[in-house]
Design a protein around this motif. Structure first.
Motif, PDB file in Angstrom:
ATOM      1  N   PHE A 164      -4.977  -0.961   1.537  1.00 34.46           N
ATOM      2  CA  PHE A 164      -5.096  -0.803   0.087  1.00 34.46           C
ATOM      3  C   PHE A 164      -5.997   0.386  -0.266  1.00 34.46           C
ATOM      4  O   PHE A 164      -5.891   0.945  -1.350  1.00 34.46           O
ATOM      5  N   LEU A 214      -7.279  -4.025  -9.922  1.00 32.30           N
ATOM      6  CA  LEU A 214      -6.882  -4.925  -8.850  1.00 32.30           C
ATOM      7  C   LEU A 214      -7.432  -6.311  -9.158  1.00 32.30           C
ATOM      8  O   LEU A 214      -8.647  -6.510  -9.240  1.00 32.30           O
ATOM      9  N   VAL A 239     -11.992  -4.448 -10.786  1.00 30.99           N
ATOM     10  CA  VAL A 239     -11.593  -5.305  -9.687  1.00 30.99           C
ATOM     11  C   VAL A 239     -12.078  -6.730  -9.955  1.00 30.99           C
ATOM     12  O   VAL A 239     -13.153  -6.935 -10.511  1.00 30.99           O
ATOM     13  N   LEU A 263     -10.264   3.316  -8.432  1.00 30.36           N
ATOM     14  CA  LEU A 263     -10.433   1.906  -8.763  1.00 30.36           C
ATOM     15  C   LEU A 263     -11.615   1.712  -9.720  1.00 30.36           C
ATOM     16  O   LEU A 263     -12.757   2.030  -9.384  1.00 30.36           O
ATOM     17  N   SER A 315      -1.872  -0.590 -11.496  1.00 26.13           N
ATOM     18  CA  SER A 315      -2.365  -1.939 -11.780  1.00 26.13           C
ATOM     19  C   SER A 315      -1.634  -2.949 -10.913  1.00 26.13           C
ATOM     20  O   SER A 315      -0.403  -2.990 -10.897  1.00 26.13           O
ATOM     21  N   LEU A 316      -2.403  -3.777 -10.186  1.00 30.99           N
ATOM     22  CA  LEU A 316      -1.849  -4.824  -9.334  1.00 30.99           C
ATOM     23  C   LEU A 316      -2.544  -6.140  -9.655  1.00 30.99           C
ATOM     24  O   LEU A 316      -3.758  -6.265  -9.513  1.00 30.99           O
ATOM     25  N   ASP A 317      -1.766  -7.120 -10.122  1.00 28.44           N
ATOM     26  CA  ASP A 317      -2.316  -8.426 -10.493  1.00 28.44           C
ATOM     27  C   ASP A 317      -1.592  -9.518  -9.709  1.00 28.44           C
ATOM     28  O   ASP A 317      -0.432  -9.823  -9.982  1.00 28.44           O
ATOM     29  N   SER A 369       0.822  -1.217   0.000  1.00 32.75           N
ATOM     30  CA  SER A 369       0.000   0.000   0.000  1.00 32.75           C
ATOM     31  C   SER A 369       0.854   1.264   0.000  1.00 32.75           C
ATOM     32  O   SER A 369       0.336   2.361  -0.189  1.00 32.75           O
ATOM     33  N   LEU A 373      -4.759   3.613  -7.656  1.00 31.30           N
ATOM     34  CA  LEU A 373      -4.982   2.213  -8.015  1.00 31.30           C
ATOM     35  C   LEU A 373      -6.217   2.103  -8.899  1.00 31.30           C
ATOM     36  O   LEU A 373      -7.316   2.477  -8.508  1.00 31.30           O
TER      37      LEU A 373
END
Length: 958
Positions: A533, A542, A566, A563, A517-519, A510, A539
């Motif tokens: 987060f 996700l 998601v 966001l 982008s978080l994968d 965080s 962000l």
């Protein structure tokens, strides 16, 4: 007595001539603006031979006027052309406008005339001067045809009409100028065939006819110009084969025929041009094999043959060219192995052999020169390991080996290359551990090891604090995600999906405040989603799907305004789905495979059941926690009220029925529709603006500042209005102006934006240094990347403009978006908005690539200081053609904004690469334009201090 009379006559005549020249110069000065006071000493108290820019002959007569690059403006007075003895007039590189005076060719003494790089319009004047040797009217806005009288300039050696909007064909009369050495008609709108009679001008050393609409075949008669040094026919519609007669041009140093429709093979005679330095035949339909005869081109430094249909082997003879620096053969059908000795006897700096059918191993000697900084070999069938020699190639900066069959482990030395900022070896068969060595790639910004067979743990560090894109997906990594990843503060994208990672998601992630982008999908992660987060400001995507995560979804995660996409499917989550943000209308597949409830119809989840507490618990709660219950009740009321405030409302007043919606709770709780309407009536909010579709201004409501945009176009505020506006309201990005709210009736609507303290880019651009311009360009690219790559579906700008970009006090650009229906598609709008891509004029439909076109124009404006809307450019194509014309010869002084010329000595490579990107962004064919993600990567890498060969055309946009 006669001698005295003669002396008196000559003296009086001299005084008369002197007075006449003085009057002509003062007349010229009175007709122009001189903001830098360069002509401050132009006054009768000082003899004009000592004036700035004036040169006199031995008889104190004016011989030359040189006012190049003095930023003077205004109309050009005919007076300077009436000076009786003037031989040279150089007014290039200024802001002079209006039509070129008709009688500029009336002075019989004139030898050199240069009016280039101004804002002149109208036609090229008729007439001629028999003794004129230099005529340069390039880079203006001159229209019409080239006069037939051009052939009567019998002494002309240098003729440059490039960078205008001339039409028609090239007059054959031009071939009467047998003394001509330099001919440039590039970057116009000329049509027809290249006159075969050009072969009669045997003195020609330079022909530049590129960036026109010339058609037909290349005349074989050009092969008779044996003095020719430079032949440039690029960006036309030339067809047929390359005439073998060009092999007669034994003095040719530069042969540029790229971006045409040429067919057939390269004539063998071309390989006899032993003085050739640069050969560019790219972007044609050429075919056949490259013969070993190329070994004869021992002076060759640059070879561009990419984007053709060449087949066969890459000739081994290339290895024997000692001066070869740049080899670009990408996007052909070459097969077999790369020559084993390539690089051993060359001076290679750039190698791009990507997108072919090459096999075998990467040669050991590619970096033998010690200067190789770009190695691009992706999308072939190469195998084997990365050569040890590349592991010690300290000059490497950009390495792209993805999508081959390479194998083996990464050597310790390879992971310590100090200058590599872009490394992509994805889609191969590499294996081994990467955590068993110390990574020291201190310049690294982009690293992709995806789709390989790496295993073991993840390294704690990659040795760089500049890493922006890290893709380790689809390998066999195991263990936990290192908490040290939280120190990669520049990270924008992190992909760890498709591995065997376990343990909890570290809350340190965080700390990545720039992460978009978080994968982490398709792993074995467990535990809860970190509450922190919700503190990640930008962000946008996700993906936590296909893990072993559990617990409830943090309520605050639904309040992350940025966001937009998601996916938490196939975990062990339970409880209610947040009813805000990205969870409002989440797709059912993105939440499936859990034990969740709630959400709207699209989620496919069952409604959450209310839990009825036993009576005894009610009494206990009342006795033990009355204050707590009251506090929770108050908090619940605030939440409900906040949610209701964000819903669309219908209000009726004396002006009719209005619909109102806010997107930010703090504003919705204090500002009403009446505040907006009353501020309009009292003229507190909306300042005077442009008439027409809409106008806008600063708005002060209840001591809060906003920008209010009025829309009075009925069609624009009806179809799909609320669905489009709600999407814009969700967008949260540091380089995008937030849409706070909207209210509308049947006839008018008001969009309420956050107020950004700053000025439009168009207002301040000319006063900005190169460093500040770079920061702004990067910021706009970030905004586009977010809109195109991290919003689902992609959000389109419609048409870009410096008017839509506000630069705040920290030099951060803020892009303001409009509704699609409000974007210009009518004829009037095309005239006023030169940033509209050409394909929109035909289909009236925008796309991601049309946004890229507009961004390319903004880059050109940032580099040159010239706007597509300037009077010198009547249509957007003209500034592009002008830029291409100037860039192709890499005369940076010809096109860079004079205000940043001082920076060009240090940042020349940055400016050249940025212009190269701008020209590809503005390609006529949308398919040839890079995507937003590639634009950002290329721009970010270009705006770094790096050594490169000036004037190259860089090929990779991926």
């Amino acid at each position: 007595m006669a001698m005295l009379f003669l002396f008196m006559f000559l003296f009086l005549n001299s005084r008369i001539l002197h007075a006449e020249e003085l009057e002509l110069l003062l007349s010229f000065k009175s007709s122009i603006n001189d903001p830098f006071q360069y002509l401050s000493n132009w006054n009768p108290s000082v003899t004009f031979c000592k004036w700035q820019g004036i040169t006199c002959n031995n008889s104190s007569r004016i011989k030359a006027i040189d006012l190049q690059g003095k930023n003077i403006s205004g109309k050009l007075s005919l007076s300077v052309f009436q000076l009786p003895y003037v031989e040279t007039i150089n007014l290039s590189g200024n802001q002079l406008s209006g039509q070129v005076p008709r009688n500029i060719f009336s002075s019989s003494s004139l030898r050199h005339l240069n009016l280039s790089n101004n804002n002149f319009t109208g036609f090229i004047p008729s007439g001629s001067i028999a003794c004129l040797e230099t005529l340069d009217l390039s880079n203006n806005m001159l229209a019409g045809r080239i006069p037939q009288e051009i052939g009567s300039f019998s002494s002309l050696k240098f003729l440059d009409f490039g960078g205008n909007v001339l039409v028609g064909t090239i007059p054959t009369s031009i071939t009467n100028i047998t003394s001509l050495e330099f001919l440039t008609l590039a970057s116009n709108q000329l049509v027809g065939q290249i006159p075969r009679e050009l072969g009669q001008i045997r003195s020609l050393k330079w022909i530049y006819l590129g960036y026109n609409n010339l058609s037909g075949e290349i005349p074989k008669e050009i092969g008779e110009l044996t003095s020719l040094n430079h032949l440039d026919l690029v960006y036309n519609n030339l067809t047929g084969s390359i005439p073998s007669s060009l092999g007669n041009l034994k003095n040719l140093h530069y042969l540029f025929l790229y971006q045409n429709k040429l067919t057939g093979s390269i004539p063998k005679s071309i390989f006899g041009l032993r003085k050739l330095i640069s050969l560019d035949l790219s972007d044609n339909f050429l075919s056949g094999e490259i013969p070993e005869l190329i070994v004869q081109l021992q002076n060759l430094e640059i070879i561009h043959l990419f984007s053709n249909n060449f087949t066969g082997k890459i000739p081994g003879a290339l290895s024997s060219l000692p001066r070869l620096q740049v080899l670009q053969l990408w996007s052909n059908n070459f097969s077999d192995e790369i020559p084993k000795d390539l690089g051993k006897h060359n001076n290679l700096t750039v190698i791009d052999l990507s997108t072919n059918s090459l096999t075998g191993k990467i040669p050991e000697g590619l970096c033998s020169s010690g200067n190789l900084f770009k190695l691009i070999l992706f999308s072939n069938s190469l195998d084997g390991e990365i050569p040890n020699s590349l592991s010690t190639c300290k000059s490497l900066q950009r390495v792209r080996l993805q999508d081959n069959n390479l194998s083996g482990e990464l050597s310790t030395e390879f992971t310590k290359l100090p200058l590599v900022y872009f490394l992509d070896i994805s889609g191969n068969n590499f294996s081994g551990r990467i955590d068993a060595r110390k990574w020291e790639m201190t310049s690294l910004q982009m690293l992709s090891l995806a789709r390989n067979r790496f295993y073991g743990g993840l390294p704690n560090s990659f040795g760089s604090d500049q890493l922006e894109n890290l893709d380790l997906s689809q390998n066999r990594f195991s263990g936990s995600i290192p908490r040290t990843f939280g120190s990669l503060t520049e990270l924008v994208q992190l992909k760890l999906s498709g591995n065997k990672l376990s343990g909890e998601i570290p809350h340190e992630l965080s700390s990545l405040k720039k992460l978009v982008s978080l994968d982490l999908s398709h792993n074995q992660l467990s535990g809860k989603i970190p509450d922190s987060f919700s503190d990640m400001p930008v962000l946008g995507q996700l993906d936590l799907s296909q893990n072993q995560l559990s617990g409830e979804i943090p309520t605050n995660l639904g309040r992350v305004e940025s966001l937009v996409l998601v996916n938490i499917s196939h975990n062990h989550f339970h409880g209610s789905l947040p009813s805000t943000g990205a969870f409002l209308a989440v797709n059912a597949s993105a939440v499936a495979g859990n034990e969740l409830c709630g959400g709207d119809i699209s989620s496919g989840l069952p409604p959450c059941k209310r839990i009825k507490n036993p009576i005894w618990w009610f009494y206990v709660a009342c006795i033990l926690g009355t204050s707590v219950v009251l506090a929770l009740a108050a908090f619940g009321i605030v939440l409900i009220r906040g949610r209701k405030d964000l819903e669309m409302k219908t209000v009726e007043n004396e002006d009719g029925i209005w619909e109102l919606q806010f997107f930010h709770p703090k504003v919705s709780s204090s500002v009403t529709m009446e505040d907006i309407l009353s501020s309009k009536k009292e003229e507190k909010a909306i300042c005077k603006g442009k008439e027409g579709l809409s106008y806008e201004g600063k708005c002060i409501i209840k001591n809060m500042q906003f920008m209010v945009k009025e829309i009075n176009d009925t069609k624009s505020i009806q179809s799909n209005f609320w669905s489009e506006i709600s999407e814009l309201g969700k967008l949260q990005h540091p380089n995008i102006v937030k849409l706070i709210g909207v209210c509308r009736s049947d006839n008018v609507a008001y969009l309420v934006y956050e107020y950004v303290e700053g000025k439009n880019l168009s207002e301040i651009l000319r006063n900005l240094s190169w460093e500040r311009r770079k920061k702004i360009a990067i910021g706009i690219a970030k905004a586009l990347r977010f809109l195109h790559c991290y919003c689902s579906p992609a959000v389109l700008v419609g048409y870009m403009s410096t008017e839509k970009i506000t630069v705040d006090r920290k030099d951060e650009p803020r892009l303001r978006l409009s509704l699609p229906d409000l974007r210009c598609f009518d004829t009037k709008c095309f005239i006023s908005s030169a940033y509209v891509a050409p394909e929109i004029r035909d289909s009236k439909a925008t796309s991601e690539k049309s946004d890229i076109y507009g961004f390319g124009l903004i880059l050109i404006e940032i580099l040159t200081g010239k706007s597509p809307t300037n009077a010198e450019f009547s249509f957007d194509e003209n500034i592009i053609e002008w830029a291409r014309y100037c860039y192709s010869d890499c005369h940076i002084d010809m096109w860079v904004d004079p205000m940043i010329k001082g920076d060009a000595t240090i940042s020349q490579n940055e400016m050249i690469e940025t212009m190269n990107l701008a020209l590809h962004c503005t390609a006529t064919d949308p398919k040839a334009r890079p995507c937003a993600n590639d634009v950002f990567k290329i721009l970010h890498s270009a705006l770094r201090s790096s050594s490169c060969v000036s004037g190259l055309k860089f090929s990779e946009y991926f």
